[in-house]
Design a protein around this motif. Sequence first.
Motif, PDB file in Angstrom:
ATOM      1  N   MET A 103      22.309 -13.210 -51.425  1.00  0.00           N
ATOM      2  CA  MET A 103      23.283 -13.317 -50.068  1.00  0.00           C
ATOM      3  C   MET A 103      23.306 -14.849 -49.949  1.00  0.00           C
ATOM      4  SD  MET A 103      22.165 -10.172 -47.687  1.00  0.00           S
ATOM      5  CE  MET A 103      22.290  -8.499 -48.142  1.00  0.00           C
ATOM      6  N   TYR A 104      24.458 -15.213 -49.653  1.00  0.00           N
ATOM      7  CA  TYR A 104      24.810 -16.617 -49.313  1.00  0.00           C
ATOM      8  C   TYR A 104      25.354 -16.777 -47.781  1.00  0.00           C
ATOM      9  CZ  TYR A 104      24.168 -17.460 -54.160  1.00  0.00           C
ATOM     10  OH  TYR A 104      23.742 -17.512 -55.588  1.00  0.00           O
ATOM     11  N   LEU A 105      24.638 -17.250 -47.026  1.00  0.00           N
ATOM     12  CA  LEU A 105      25.194 -17.433 -45.620  1.00  0.00           C
ATOM     13  C   LEU A 105      26.026 -18.866 -45.366  1.00  0.00           C
ATOM     14  CD1 LEU A 105      22.297 -16.519 -43.516  1.00  0.00           C
ATOM     15  CD2 LEU A 105      24.127 -14.918 -43.967  1.00  0.00           C
ATOM     16  N   VAL A 106      27.245 -18.716 -44.963  1.00  0.00           N
ATOM     17  CA  VAL A 106      28.042 -20.060 -44.715  1.00  0.00           C
ATOM     18  C   VAL A 106      28.444 -19.859 -43.134  1.00  0.00           C
ATOM     19  CG1 VAL A 106      28.896 -19.568 -47.265  1.00  0.00           C
ATOM     20  CG2 VAL A 106      30.189 -18.379 -45.319  1.00  0.00           C
ATOM     21  N   GLY A 107      29.055 -21.033 -42.841  1.00  0.00           N
ATOM     22  CA  GLY A 107      29.442 -21.259 -41.528  1.00  0.00           C
ATOM     23  C   GLY A 107      29.438 -22.765 -41.081  1.00  0.00           C
ATOM     24  N   MET A 108      30.009 -23.048 -40.016  1.00  0.00           N
ATOM     25  CA  MET A 108      30.116 -24.310 -39.433  1.00  0.00           C
ATOM     26  C   MET A 108      28.646 -24.621 -39.006  1.00  0.00           C
ATOM     27  SD  MET A 108      33.062 -25.593 -38.835  1.00  0.00           S
ATOM     28  CE  MET A 108      33.129 -26.403 -37.232  1.00  0.00           C
ATOM     29  N   MET A 109      28.476 -25.986 -39.124  1.00  0.00           N
ATOM     30  CA  MET A 109      27.086 -26.640 -38.634  1.00  0.00           C
ATOM     31  C   MET A 109      26.473 -26.156 -37.339  1.00  0.00           C
ATOM     32  SD  MET A 109      27.880 -30.391 -37.628  1.00  0.00           S
ATOM     33  CE  MET A 109      28.796 -30.926 -38.966  1.00  0.00           C
ATOM     34  N   GLY A 110      25.279 -25.694 -37.203  1.00  0.00           N
ATOM     35  CA  GLY A 110      24.794 -25.217 -36.109  1.00  0.00           C
ATOM     36  C   GLY A 110      25.111 -23.639 -35.960  1.00  0.00           C
ATOM     37  N   SER A 111      25.536 -22.930 -36.756  1.00  0.00           N
ATOM     38  CA  SER A 111      25.794 -21.653 -36.633  1.00  0.00           C
ATOM     39  C   SER A 111      24.842 -20.727 -36.916  1.00  0.00           C
ATOM     40  CB  SER A 111      27.045 -21.230 -37.535  1.00  0.00           C
ATOM     41  OG  SER A 111      26.688 -21.200 -38.834  1.00  0.00           O
ATOM     42  N   GLY A 112      23.362 -21.050 -37.168  1.00  0.00           N
ATOM     43  CA  GLY A 112      22.257 -20.433 -37.207  1.00  0.00           C
ATOM     44  C   GLY A 112      22.134 -19.662 -38.658  1.00  0.00           C
ATOM     45  N   LYS A 113      22.377 -20.194 -39.390  1.00  0.00           N
ATOM     46  CA  LYS A 113      22.521 -19.702 -40.862  1.00  0.00           C
ATOM     47  C   LYS A 113      20.805 -19.718 -41.422  1.00  0.00           C
ATOM     48  CE  LYS A 113      25.136 -22.946 -42.825  1.00  0.00           C
ATOM     49  NZ  LYS A 113      25.752 -23.591 -41.528  1.00  0.00           N
ATOM     50  N   VAL A 175      20.348 -17.331 -49.199  1.00  0.00           N
ATOM     51  CA  VAL A 175      20.453 -18.658 -49.118  1.00  0.00           C
ATOM     52  C   VAL A 175      21.363 -19.175 -47.944  1.00  0.00           C
ATOM     53  CG1 VAL A 175      21.585 -20.682 -50.412  1.00  0.00           C
ATOM     54  CG2 VAL A 175      20.528 -18.769 -51.521  1.00  0.00           C
ATOM     55  N   SER A 176      20.865 -20.294 -47.376  1.00  0.00           N
ATOM     56  CA  SER A 176      21.497 -20.871 -46.257  1.00  0.00           C
ATOM     57  C   SER A 176      22.395 -22.182 -46.819  1.00  0.00           C
ATOM     58  CB  SER A 176      20.731 -21.339 -45.095  1.00  0.00           C
ATOM     59  OG  SER A 176      21.214 -22.192 -44.330  1.00  0.00           O
ATOM     60  N   THR A 177      23.421 -22.065 -46.552  1.00  0.00           N
ATOM     61  CA  THR A 177      24.437 -23.027 -47.240  1.00  0.00           C
ATOM     62  C   THR A 177      24.584 -23.953 -46.210  1.00  0.00           C
ATOM     63  OG1 THR A 177      26.542 -22.052 -46.965  1.00  0.00           O
ATOM     64  CG2 THR A 177      25.215 -21.463 -48.937  1.00  0.00           C
ATOM     65  N   GLY A 178      25.054 -25.376 -46.801  1.00  0.00           N
ATOM     66  CA  GLY A 178      25.585 -26.462 -45.704  1.00  0.00           C
ATOM     67  C   GLY A 178      27.094 -26.001 -45.325  1.00  0.00           C
ATOM     68  N   GLY A 179      27.177 -26.541 -43.965  1.00  0.00           N
ATOM     69  CA  GLY A 179      28.634 -26.114 -43.435  1.00  0.00           C
ATOM     70  C   GLY A 179      29.725 -26.440 -44.334  1.00  0.00           C
ATOM     71  N   GLY A 180      29.484 -27.536 -45.256  1.00  0.00           N
ATOM     72  CA  GLY A 180      30.638 -27.894 -46.093  1.00  0.00           C
ATOM     73  C   GLY A 180      30.877 -27.352 -47.246  1.00  0.00           C
ATOM     74  N   ALA A 181      30.030 -26.359 -47.739  1.00  0.00           N
ATOM     75  CA  ALA A 181      29.713 -26.053 -49.069  1.00  0.00           C
ATOM     76  C   ALA A 181      31.032 -25.061 -49.471  1.00  0.00           C
ATOM     77  CB  ALA A 181      28.513 -25.019 -49.094  1.00  0.00           C
ATOM     78  N   LEU A 203      33.326 -22.447 -31.405  1.00  0.00           N
ATOM     79  CA  LEU A 203      33.248 -23.929 -31.194  1.00  0.00           C
ATOM     80  C   LEU A 203      32.506 -24.389 -30.015  1.00  0.00           C
ATOM     81  CD1 LEU A 203      36.430 -25.414 -32.697  1.00  0.00           C
ATOM     82  CD2 LEU A 203      34.421 -24.826 -33.885  1.00  0.00           C
ATOM     83  N   GLU A 204      32.746 -23.687 -28.873  1.00  0.00           N
ATOM     84  CA  GLU A 204      32.212 -24.212 -27.492  1.00  0.00           C
ATOM     85  C   GLU A 204      30.645 -23.975 -27.741  1.00  0.00           C
ATOM     86  OE1 GLU A 204      36.409 -23.151 -26.675  1.00  0.00           O
ATOM     87  OE2 GLU A 204      34.771 -22.256 -27.870  1.00  0.00           O
ATOM     88  N   ALA A 205      30.215 -22.678 -28.160  1.00  0.00           N
ATOM     89  CA  ALA A 205      28.908 -22.376 -28.502  1.00  0.00           C
ATOM     90  C   ALA A 205      28.285 -23.393 -29.317  1.00  0.00           C
ATOM     91  CB  ALA A 205      28.733 -21.047 -28.974  1.00  0.00           C
ATOM     92  N   LEU A 206      28.916 -23.744 -30.655  1.00  0.00           N
ATOM     93  CA  LEU A 206      28.051 -24.678 -31.395  1.00  0.00           C
ATOM     94  C   LEU A 206      28.016 -25.935 -30.742  1.00  0.00           C
ATOM     95  CD1 LEU A 206      30.544 -23.778 -34.618  1.00  0.00           C
ATOM     96  CD2 LEU A 206      28.188 -23.076 -34.238  1.00  0.00           C
TER      97      LEU A 206
END
Length: 301
Positions: A103-113, A175-181, A203-206
Motif C-alpha cells: 500500500m502506498y499512501l499519497v497526499g499533501m505534506m502534513g496529511s498524516g501519511k 509506504v508513506s510517500t512524499g507530497g510531491g511523489a 488545506l485549512e487543516a493542513l
Amino acid sequence: MEAAIAQRIQYPSWVDWREFEGKSLRGSLRYSQRVKEEKRFRGLALAHLQPERRKRSVSSEVLCSDNNSSALLEAGSVYPFDEDLILKRKAEEVKPFLNGRSMYLVGMMGSGKTTVGKLMSKVLGYSFFDCDSLIEQAMNGTSVAEIFVHHGENFFRGKETDALKKLSSMYQVVVSTGGGAVIRPINWKYMHKGISIWLDVPLEALAHRIAAVGTGSRPLLHDESGDAYSVAFKRLSTIWDERGEAYANANARVSLENIAAKRGYKDVSDLTPTEIAIEAFEQVLSFLEKEETMEIPDGDL
C-alpha cells in the motif's frame, strides 16, 4: 508478523531488497459470504464509534461474523468496544484479499501519511517505510530540506523515483510517500503495482498542522515570510493547484471531511489517526470489490 527490508539507491546495507523481489503481488479476489457477513459487523461496529466517546461498553448484543470467528459480544456480557478493536478487525477483513500487495499512501505534506501508515502496517503485520527517510539514509543522513538546498528539487525527485522503483519490487509493505511523489507519471507506474491511498485533508487543516510544528523541515515552505499559518496556507494553495488532479490517480480516496461528517464532528482535527486508518481500510475494500467486478467476465455475472 512479517517484517524486513531494504537495499540501496545507495541504501543502507541492512536493507535486503532481494527478499522481496520476484514474488507474486496479485491473486484472484473472490468475495464470499464470509465477507458479506463481515460487512454487517462493520456497520454495527462503526455505529458504536460516537463523538466524544472513543470507548464504550455494550451489553445484551450478539455480533458474529462467520463460522471461523467467535461472537465478539455475547448477550448479557459487557466488553470495552473501541476503535482499536475495529481497526484490527478491519485489517483482518482486508488482508486475505490483498494477496501480499503493498500500500502506498499519497497526499499533501502534513496529511498524516506516516502516522496512519504506521498504524495500518502494524495491524496488517506489514513492514513500514517512509520514502523521505529512505532518501535521507541513502544521502548519509542529509535531510530532505538540505537536499533541496544543496542539490535542488529535480535531484530529490530522481532519488524519490529510485526509491519507489525499489519499493515496488516488494510485497507486504506500507509506504508513506512524499507530497510531491504524485507529479511524476513513472511514480504512479510503480505505486500501482500495489494499492495507492490518497489522504485528502482540507488545506485549512493542513496549514494549522504545519504552523503548529513550524515550516523549517518543509523545503517548499520555509523560505516564505509572514505568520506561520498564512505562509503555509498560501503555499499549500499553490501546491494544490499544481498537484490536486494528480492525487486523484490513487486507487482509494480517504476524505477527512467525509469521515468527520459521518462521526458528527465539527472539525477534521477531532479525528484520531485510528479513525482515519479505519476509513482507509474501508476504501481499500471498496476498491477491491470494484476491481473484482471489473475482472469477472460478463457471462459470469
